[in-house]
Design a protein around this motif. Sequence first.
Motif, PDB file in Angstrom:
ATOM      1  N   THR A 243      29.021  57.691  21.861  1.00  0.00           N
ATOM      2  CA  THR A 243      29.438  58.979  22.407  1.00  0.00           C
ATOM      3  C   THR A 243      30.803  59.394  21.864  1.00  0.00           C
ATOM      4  O   THR A 243      31.063  60.578  21.644  1.00  0.00           O
ATOM      5  CB  THR A 243      29.496  58.906  23.950  1.00  0.00           C
ATOM      6  N   PHE A 244      31.658  58.421  21.637  1.00  0.00           N
ATOM      7  CA  PHE A 244      33.043  58.721  21.279  1.00  0.00           C
ATOM      8  C   PHE A 244      33.394  58.318  19.843  1.00  0.00           C
ATOM      9  O   PHE A 244      34.555  58.402  19.457  1.00  0.00           O
ATOM     10  CB  PHE A 244      33.990  58.020  22.248  1.00  0.00           C
ATOM     11  N   THR A 245      32.398  57.882  19.068  1.00  0.00           N
ATOM     12  CA  THR A 245      32.701  57.332  17.746  1.00  0.00           C
ATOM     13  C   THR A 245      33.363  58.327  16.812  1.00  0.00           C
ATOM     14  O   THR A 245      34.137  57.946  15.932  1.00  0.00           O
ATOM     15  CB  THR A 245      31.419  56.754  17.106  1.00  0.00           C
ATOM     16  N   LYS A 246      33.072  59.617  16.956  1.00  0.00           N
ATOM     17  CA  LYS A 246      33.647  60.624  16.071  1.00  0.00           C
ATOM     18  C   LYS A 246      34.903  61.284  16.640  1.00  0.00           C
ATOM     19  O   LYS A 246      35.473  62.168  16.008  1.00  0.00           O
ATOM     20  CB  LYS A 246      32.601  61.690  15.740  1.00  0.00           C
ATOM     21  N   VAL A 247      35.305  60.845  17.831  1.00  0.00           N
ATOM     22  CA  VAL A 247      36.514  61.407  18.440  1.00  0.00           C
ATOM     23  C   VAL A 247      37.732  60.810  17.748  1.00  0.00           C
ATOM     24  O   VAL A 247      37.867  59.584  17.665  1.00  0.00           O
ATOM     25  CB  VAL A 247      36.567  61.106  19.945  1.00  0.00           C
TER      26      VAL A 247
END
Length: 269
Positions: A243-247
């Motif tokens: 969910t947060f890998t590209k944040v």
Amino acid sequence: MAPRGEQDVLSGGSRGVAPQPPRSAAGRLAVAIKEFVLVAAMAITLSFVVKTFLIQPFFIPSESMESTLVKNDRVIVSKLTPGPFPLQRGDVVVFADPGDWLPPTPVTDAGPVMNGVRKALTFVGLYPDTSEGHLIKRVIGLPGDKVECCDDKGRLMVNGVSIDEPYVKDGQKPSESDFSITVPQGELWVMGDNRGDSSDSRFHDPSGNGSDGSVPISLVVGKAEALVWPIDRLTRLGDHPDTFTKVPAAGVITLGRATPSGEPETDGS
């Protein structure tokens, strides 16, 4: 006549050592009680050390984390996070009430004896904490993160990147209310998975900038690692890294509008 050494062997022992008389029933009982008390004391001490420094069981007190957790579930919380292991976006954490987040909780009276036993077992870690004075939520923003609701598809954005949240309860929107905040240093922005029924950071931030609704990391008891009761729902609680890998890192804001894949879409200039 046999040599003296041989006489000693045949007599069943060394010279000068008399055979021990068998213990009476009362003596055996006393030894057994002593051993039991010693083992119990060691077990209680070990449990207290584990509860204080490593892990602790907690009851889930409300519906705010459905459907990941439901009321009266029991979870194991690791006290190594934060600590040797850092907090991350997506972690489910237990924390002390930052102040007036929880209504007064009536104390269940089971009688003086049972109340005392329950308190003692909870203190040493042999009974799950009732979570009175504590809350459990999911970390959405780390210190310095900008968290917003919402993009044109109704998704939360963290540091300019839209996120898809598979843990949000079915039928619920990521947030019913719009907000745009920056998480203060040393604090966290937390939200329940049951977004329509969770009194979380959003509802305790009258300033509208994150300074009131964020939770000090110093209040975090630990990270919930596993759902352990009821047994048929035994499972590890994931932090959903996809969910947060590209944040991007805190303080880094992407330019342009986020695409459905999570990659920022620039204006081509």
